[in-house]
Write an enzyme that holds these catalytic residues in place. Structure first.
Site, PDB file in Angstrom:
ATOM      1  N   HIS A 199       0.576  -1.276  -0.005  1.00  0.00           N
ATOM      2  CA  HIS A 199      -0.156   0.407  -0.035  1.00  0.00           C
ATOM      3  C   HIS A 199       0.981   1.039   0.494  1.00  0.00           C
ATOM      4  O   HIS A 199       0.623   2.410  -0.570  1.00  0.00           O
ATOM      5  CB  HIS A 199      -1.514   0.112   1.220  1.00  0.00           C
ATOM      6  CG  HIS A 199      -1.830   0.509   1.034  1.00  0.00           C
ATOM      7  ND1 HIS A 199      -2.523   1.752  -0.407  1.00  0.00           N
ATOM      8  CD2 HIS A 199      -3.190   1.257   1.726  1.00  0.00           C
ATOM      9  CE1 HIS A 199      -3.515   2.102  -0.058  1.00  0.00           C
ATOM     10  NE2 HIS A 199      -3.795   1.782   1.091  1.00  0.00           N
ATOM     11  N   ASP A 248      -2.646   2.598  -4.634  1.00  0.00           N
ATOM     12  CA  ASP A 248      -3.289   2.477  -3.763  1.00  0.00           C
ATOM     13  C   ASP A 248      -4.344   1.720  -3.934  1.00  0.00           C
ATOM     14  O   ASP A 248      -4.588   0.416  -5.001  1.00  0.00           O
ATOM     15  CB  ASP A 248      -4.325   4.031  -4.724  1.00  0.00           C
ATOM     16  CG  ASP A 248      -3.119   4.918  -4.250  1.00  0.00           C
ATOM     17  OD1 ASP A 248      -2.269   4.667  -3.062  1.00  0.00           O
ATOM     18  OD2 ASP A 248      -2.844   6.069  -5.433  1.00  0.00           O
TER      19      ASP A 248
END
Length: 448
Positions: A416, A420
């Protein structure tokens, strides 16, 4: 030759203290020299040394073993640039056994693969120099082979029995023999007070020493398992891992395989499986979302313009991840052939380091073991991994009707820090759409 050159250079007068190495030799010191028509000089002539060849700092071996007449040494082979040592896991032969040239006699476990130690010559194993469990490096001696020993040389039954009876206790016997019996201890030694016993080692609070139990056994962890454990924990500590899920209706892909499996085998000589469909779908998703194929390196992002897909393969010795190179250039048949080849090598323990190096994205199929759902762990230095699972018939709503459908859960674990949620969901949706309707690959259609 060197003496002749020296006299030519120094005027055929007095040259002393010439020391030679192999072949042409190297002049180490010249105590004095004289030139034609000149006086004798007693200073060292350093300039003259430039005319002699200097010894090379490199050593080359043309053979992978040492030889001493009839005896040759079997040594640990080169194990790869990133591997400096290994553990001698097991011997495949015994002393006295007849072996042929290049026949494996032992196996070395490394952090990645198991490597064979082969006999350099045909002959009889005279003895083993290393022991099982030893840490060995490339070039280390493992066994001594006799080239001229008779083929019927064997260990005698009495010696073999003696070796079995005393194998692990030999060091202990040596230790006992070196101790002086109590009756023979000098009187002066008897008067001395024995030293206090060493204090018991303190166990760490975080790693308590478990009390022994009758039905437990403690064995060393294999190097491959250690490496897997280290890499997985490093991945967990480094990445900001997040997993997103989706489900796939496998009806069309399974029908495609059922309709063309015989023609596919007849033309390509390999069965049509489901993995090739998922790999083609993953390649399409990576091309649509290049950030999934990228990786963080320090303060930079490395975008890879090639797609090398790693395939997680579980073997009896541990998890290995061979790589399918340039998967974006392969068709279904090429992918199936490569998967079969790499899977066989992985299970046989013959896969090489190069075949597991690299990789930009990983596909793991836990469904072959019956896994319904999981959150796979990223394989460094990649940024995402796709998890496939078992196919289960479930009631689904199709055109307003409840019908049974073969369904599979798929999972994408991603870093992450780099990726995204939007890109991760789009990637997984692309895989879902392609698998549910393989015709999208031909038409190159975006997810609907």
């Amino acid at each position: 030759m060197a003496s002749y050159l020296a006299r030519r250079l120094l005027g055929r007068r007095s040259v002393s203290a010439l020391f030679f190495l192999r072949s042409y030799g190297h002049a180490r010191h010249i105590s004095h020299y004289s030139l034609h028509g000149g006086s004798v000089c007693t200073k060292p002539m350093r300039e003259a040394m430039e005319f002699f060849p200097r010894p090379s700092p490199y050593k080359c071996w043309s053979r992978s073993f040492a030889s001493d007449g009839d005896l040759v040494d079997a040594v640990v082979p080169y194990m790869g640039e990133s591997i400096t040592d290994g553990t001698l896991a097991t011997f495949l032969k015994k002393p006295g056994d007849r072996v042929e040239m290049d026949e494996p006699i032992a196996q070395i476990e490394t952090d990645k693969v198991t490597i064979d130690v082969a006999s350099p010559e045909a002959g009889v194993i005279q003895k083993f120099v290393a022991k099982e469990g030893d840490t060995v490096t490339p070039g280390a001696k493992v066994a001594i082979i006799s080239k001229s020993a008779p083929s019927d040389t064997h260990v005698s039954p009495s010696d073999e029995k003696l070796g079995k009876d005393t194998g692990a206790s030999v060091p202990a016997e040596k230790k006992i023999d070196t101790q002086v019996p109590k009756s023979e201890v000098p009187k002066a030694d008897k008067l001395k007070t024995p030293p206090p016993p060493p204090p018991a080692p303190k166990t760490s609070p975080s790693e308590p020493q478990l009390p022994p139990k009758e039905k437990e056994r403690r064995v060393p962890m294999p190097r491959l398992r250690k490496r897997v454990a280290t890499r997985l924990k490093d991945s967990q500590n480094t990445f900001a891992m997040l997993t997103t899920f989706n489900e796939v209706d496998m009806t069309n892909l399974m029908k495609l395989r059922s309709d063309y499996k015989d023609a596919f085998v007849e033309k390509h000589g390999v069965k049509l499986g489901l993995m090739s469909g998922f790999l083609k779908a993953a390649v399409s998703g990576l091309q649509n979302q290049p950030i999934i194929n990228a990786v963080i390196d320090g303060d930079d992002i490395i975008y890879r313009d090639y797609i090398d897909v790693s395939i997680a393969v579980g073997t009896p010795k541990g998890l290995v991840v061979p790589v399918i190179r340039n998967a974006d250039r392969m068709n279904f048949a090429d992918i199936e052939k490569e998967i079969n080849t790499l899977a066989k090598k992985a299970n046989n323990g013959t896969i090489s380091i190069d075949e597991m190096a690299g990789g930009t994205f990983t596909v793991s199929n836990g469904g072959v073991y019956g896994s319904l759902l999981s959150t796979p762990i990223i394989n460094p230095p990649q940024s995402a991994i796709l998890g496939m699972h078992s196919i289960v018939s479930r009631p689904m709503v199709v055109d307003g009707n409840i019908v049974p459908r073969p369904m599979m859960y798929i999972a994408l674990t991603y870093d992450h820090r780099l990726i995204d949620g939007r890109e991760a969901v789009f990637f997984l949706r692309r895989i879902k759409d392609v698998v549910e309707d393989p015709r999208r690959l031909l038409l190159d259609l975006e997810p609907h």
